[in-house]
Design a protein around this motif. Structure first.
Motif, PDB file in Angstrom:
ATOM      1  N   LEU A   1       0.825  -1.215   0.000  1.00 34.04           N
ATOM      2  CA  LEU A   1       0.000   0.000   0.000  1.00 34.04           C
ATOM      3  C   LEU A   1       0.853   1.257   0.000  1.00 34.04           C
ATOM      4  O   LEU A   1       0.530   2.251  -0.641  1.00 34.04           O
ATOM      5  N   ARG A   2       1.955   1.204   0.762  1.00 35.58           N
ATOM      6  CA  ARG A   2       2.714   2.443   0.945  1.00 35.58           C
ATOM      7  C   ARG A   2       3.650   2.734  -0.213  1.00 35.58           C
ATOM      8  O   ARG A   2       4.447   3.649  -0.144  1.00 35.58           O
ATOM      9  N   THR A   3       3.579   1.931  -1.268  1.00 37.22           N
ATOM     10  CA  THR A   3       4.450   2.208  -2.410  1.00 37.22           C
ATOM     11  C   THR A   3       3.685   2.790  -3.588  1.00 37.22           C
ATOM     12  O   THR A   3       4.259   3.051  -4.626  1.00 37.22           O
ATOM     13  N   ARG A   4       2.400   2.950  -3.462  1.00 33.75           N
ATOM     14  CA  ARG A   4       1.619   3.497  -4.576  1.00 33.75           C
ATOM     15  C   ARG A   4       0.507   4.379  -4.020  1.00 33.75           C
ATOM     16  O   ARG A   4       0.279   4.408  -2.815  1.00 33.75           O
ATOM     17  N   SER A   5      -0.155   5.098  -4.921  1.00 31.35           N
ATOM     18  CA  SER A   5      -1.230   5.947  -4.426  1.00 31.35           C
ATOM     19  C   SER A   5      -2.445   5.075  -4.095  1.00 31.35           C
ATOM     20  O   SER A   5      -2.611   4.003  -4.668  1.00 31.35           O
ATOM     21  N   PRO A   6      -3.260   5.515  -3.155  1.00 30.78           N
ATOM     22  CA  PRO A   6      -4.364   4.662  -2.704  1.00 30.78           C
ATOM     23  C   PRO A   6      -5.344   4.358  -3.830  1.00 30.78           C
ATOM     24  O   PRO A   6      -5.673   5.221  -4.625  1.00 30.78           O
TER      25      PRO A   6
END
Lengths: 315, 178, 421
Positions: free
Chosen positions: B73-78
């Motif tokens: 999750l924290r590597t791309r936009s939501p």
């Protein structure tokens, strides 16, 4: 979207994304999954410089259902109630590694000061600032209206909404006017002229001083809290006169459309802007607004914090 | 770009998977198919239709969104959430078959297992995929595979389904400059 | 020290050489041999600028500004006379305080610091202060003001207007009806409504101006209106002047340039009393200044410590520093737009304020025999405002990062070069 300071920060599509996400989250957390791991390891600070148990609890529940760590920082009466230390507080939160700050503050614009300055790098969510805005409340109101009245549509096109009461001092009204009109609703503001903001004629709304003319023409009616101190500031002569002109009572409920819903952001002054039987009538969705609030705030937290950290902070 | 699984082969693969599932669980009664949106959900529906055609009943089918359980999750936009629709029978005591279009790193399936764990405790969980392209990053394997397609990491496998893409086929293309 | 300033462009546009010896302009022939020659080719000279509205914060708030740091800021901005407002701690409402401020100015020695006396004791709005004692003191106070607060009580205002006639004094009124502006934060308009900040209606200013011009007419006394900000106020002054009422008015540089749009990000650097108004007000103020309805530009230089601005809008202090940017803003808003000439600039920033306040050696023609108070401006150059490079002790300029025309290169006070080289 790095912060949620004002409804102006949202495009129509972003607003709809929040509503859609909230709807999905409501379904899975009402049903199979009570808790989601999405924000595990993230720290969310509830910075409440003003009393608001319901908004704080709502954000806290939303954060916890997403497995975030929640720190409550209630500052009423502490140094934070003096504005000088907002900067120091922000820097403290920064040092504690807050990924997001949910701020309720009596000064209009305080969340902007947190977000605009280089005081901290986390996301800032406006949970109500002075007489300015309360964007998460407007989003949960829109969510509630869409759910009851949307007939499957993504937006609120064509819906007729009356917002009644102290528009002048209401952050709920400001955010709702911006959001509901963005989503295509027709908004009518109903208030005594003393409680309407200067220049309201330039807003994209209709203004009326006569609640009885408006009542039969709306799909949703939102009653705003009248604060007792407004009477001392001579905005209207007496509570009784206010209720007579602008209160929602049994007769006015009966004059509503059969499908119209009654809303109130709470806390209510029963007997002043709304009578008990109106608040508790079958048309009322006031209690449901509260539960919708958790889903909408989960959606906001997920969409602000669920993804990659956004560039531009101090770290 | 070339087609590695044309429409007729895809249909045959789906029917074969349906037969294999029935064979393993000795009938459809205890099975719950959960497709991972978007394309996995459509494949689950098709496998369910194939099972129903064979068995004549109504196999339980639903969807399971893994977005909120992903470890990246924290590597791309939501991303927007996709529907999770659990059939009324739930998952307790059921043989759950997860259905996805492509098995690659295995991370989506790990997220699906986590999501499933929040819902309940199935008797067993198995995995059906249309394409297994290799390159696992986790100890996960598919139980039912439409087609194994050996790939390099940079190649792009694309599953097209009529419901989403207007056509049924699986293609492979050279990856971009990475 | 003696100077020969060559090729200066005079306020009327003519070219001249100016000789300065001791404290006066002298014939070139009477300069001593060791005089310094400064070539001013292409540069504009103006009579030393005079500010009628300066907050120096001493005594009481020396962390924001002192008479000495304010004087340095003044001469960097081209001012040779500034007027210290009375809202210090203690308030300048006695001969003792005004003499102290006056002597601090003399000791700094960079420009004249003329104290303004409070109209009422402690700015309480109720009891007249020792106006006579201040007028007769070494500071020779002629301007009286409760600035920061309005002299609201009409009877007190009437008495003050009457009383200062004995000293040829003038009452400088901060026109702000207090009950209409309780907790007010910014101009009342569409933007205040949108921002949820309590509005400050134009009528709160205009109602007091209207009342006071009528009182000035009735008492036949001199009234000065501080920091005019509204188109309606300009109209009232224009009407009053046409009636022959002895009223003068000032506008600040920031009200000539900025509007309430700047409040939109809640940065209190734009929080000021009276508030920034609308574009239509700005244009009316410029027109009023150009046609002489508004007599002068005054800075309302109001230093504040950084913590009083580094906070929420509603708890931040009102005010902006302005001495070092005033002339540039006037050039930008009035000269570059073609509304005024440099002769007009000399009038509005030097001659007229000196006349209103009876500052004898200021605002005089740049002629042999007069005291050499002089400002030199490179009008062809621009500069970028940097709050960290200013001489004022406070950094609360709203113009940080603005590129402005007109660089003050020299300031002469009593014949001394107090700024520039």
């Amino acid at each position: 979207m790095k912060h949620l300071l004002s409804i102006n920060d949202l495009s129509r599509d972003e607003a709809i994304l929040i509503l859609d996400t909230a709807a999905e989250l409501a379904r899975i957390s009402d049903g199979p999954m009570k808790k989601l791991p999405t924000l595990r390891g993230r720290t969310i600070v509830n910075l409440f410089a003003e009393d608001s148990t319901r908004t704080r609890i709502s954000f806290e529940a939303a954060a916890k259902r997403l497995s975030a760590d929640v720190i409550n920082f209630s500052a009423k009466g502490s140094s934070l109630s003096k504005g000088e230390s907002l900067k120091d507080t922000a820097q403290t939160l920064q040092a504690m590694g807050a990924d997001a700050v949910v701020i309720r503050h009596p000064a209009s614009g305080a969340p902007f000061r947190l977000a605009d300055n280089q005081w901290m790098s986390g996301a800032v969510i406006n949970a109500g600032d002075g007489t300015h805005e309360h964007p998460s409340q407007a989003l949960l109101d829109a969510y509630t209206m869409r759910k009851h009245l949307g007939k499957g549509a993504k937006d609120l096109a064509g819906l007729r909404v009356a917002i009644v009461g102290d528009i002048l001092h209401s952050r709920v009204a400001r955010s709702n006017v911006l959001l509901l009109t963005k989503l295509g609703a027709h908004v009518t503001l109903v208030a005594p002229p003393t409680l309407l903001p200067f220049g309201v004629d330039s807003w994209p709304v209709t203004v009326s001083y006569d609640l009885d003319l408006v009542i039969p023409q709306v799909d949703a009616i939102m009653m705003l809290r009248i604060q007792q101190e407004r009477m001392h500031e001579i905005f209207f002569p007496s509570a009784r006169e206010y209720s007579r002109y602008f209160g929602l009572n049994r007769d006015r409920v009966n004059a509503l459309n059969p499908n119209a819903i009654i809303m109130h952001p709470g806390p209510m002054n029963r007997g002043l802007e709304i009578t008990a039987d109106a608040a508790d009538s079958a048309r009322s969705v006031i209690v449901e607004q509260v539960s919708n609030g958790v889903s909408v705030r989960m959606a906001i937290l997920y969409l602000l914090l669920g993804g990659a950290p956004i560039e531009g902070g101090i770290n | 770009m070339k087609t590695v699984l044309p429409a007729p082969d895809m249909s045959r693969a789906i029917v074969r998977i349906a037969h294999e599932i029935l064979e393993r669980y000795d009938g459809a009664d205890s099975i719950t198919l959960l497709g991972i949106p978007t394309r996995g959900a459509h494949l689950a529906t098709r496998i369910a239709a194939a099972i129903n055609a064979i068995e004549g009943g109504q196999v339980a089918v639903g969807t399971l969104d893994t977005t909120m359980h992903r470890d990246d999750l924290r590597t791309r936009s939501p991303k927007a959430l996709l529907p999770t629709l659990i059939p009324p029978a739930g998952v307790e005591g059921r043989h759950v078959v997860l259905v996805d279009d492509v098995l690659f790193s295995g991370r989506t399936i790990r997220a699906a297992l986590d999501a499933l764990g929040e819902i309940g405790r199935p008797t067993s969980v198995s995995l059906a995929v249309l394409v297994d392209r290799g390159h696992r990053e986790l100890p996960i394997k598919a139980d039912f595979v439409g087609k194994n397609i050996p790939t390099s990491r940079t190649e792009i496998i694309k599953v097209n389904l009529v419901e989403v893409d207007g056509t049924d086929e699986v293609t492979i293309a050279e990856g971009g400059s990475k | 020290m003696s100077y020969l300033l060559k090729n200066a462009t005079m306020p009327n546009g003519s070219k001249a050489d100016l000789a300065i010896h001791d404290s006066h302009f002298v014939p070139e022939s009477s300069l001593p041999k060791d005089h310094q020659v400064i070539d001013l080719a292409g540069k504009q000279v103006l009579p030393g600028l005079v500010d009628l509205h300066t907050h120096l914060r001493e005594p009481g708030f020396e962390e924001s500004e002192t008479v000495a740091t304010g004087s340095l800021s003044a001469v960097r901005g081209g001012f040779t006379a500034i007027s210290a407002m009375a809202n210090t701690a203690p308030v300048a409402d006695t001969a003792g305080v005004v003499e102290q401020v006056y002597r601090l100015g003399q000791a700094a020695g960079l420009c004249d610091v003329f104290p303004i006396g409070a109209v009422t004791q402690g700015l309480n709005g109720q009891t007249l202060s020792e106006i006579g004692a201040m007028a007769d003191s070494a500071a020779r106070v002629r301007v009286f003001s409760d600035d920061g607060k309005c002299v609201f009580d009409p009877l007190i205002m009437r008495r003050a207007l009457e009383y200062v006639k004995k000293f040829d004094g003038v009452i400088a009124q901060h026109a702000q009806e207090p009950t209409l502006t309780q907790d007010a934060q910014m101009n009342e308009g569409e933007i205040s409504a949108q921002l949820g900040l309590k509005g400050w209606p134009a009528v709160a200013e205009e109602a007091i101006i209207a009342r006071d011009v009528l009182l000035a007419e009735h008492t036949k006394s001199r009234l000065h209106i501080c920091h005019l900000t509204t188109a309606g106020g300009v109209e009232i002054i224009r009407w009053a002047k046409a009636r022959g009422i002895q009223v003068t008015a000032e506008v600040t540089p920031h009200h000539l340039l900025l509007t309430d749009d700047y409040a939109k990000n809640y940065d209190p650097i734009f929080k000021v009393n009276p508030p920034l108004r609308l574009e239509s007000d700005v244009l009316a103020l410029r027109a009023g200044l150009a046609d002489g309805t508004i007599d002068i530009v005054a800075t309302d230089h109001a230093p504040h410590s950084s913590e009083s601005k580094d906070c929420e809008w509603s708890v931040a202090s009102f005010g902006m520093v302005g001495l070092e940017t005033a002339l540039s803003i006037v050039i930008k808003t009035m000269v570059e737009t073609g509304a005024m000439t440099y002769a007009d600039v000399a009038d509005r920033l030097s001659i007229a304020p000196a006349r209103i306040a009876r500052y004898e050696n200021h605002g005089q023609p740049l002629e042999i025999g007069n005291v050499a108070n002089l400002t030199v401006v490179d009008t062809a150059s621009n500069w970028i405002v940097d709050r960290d490079l200013m001489s004022t002790r406070s950094k609360n300029t709203p113009f940080h990062g603005f590129e402005l025309p007109g660089v003050v290169t020299h300031t002469f006070f009593n014949g001394k070069l107090v700024f520039g080289e």
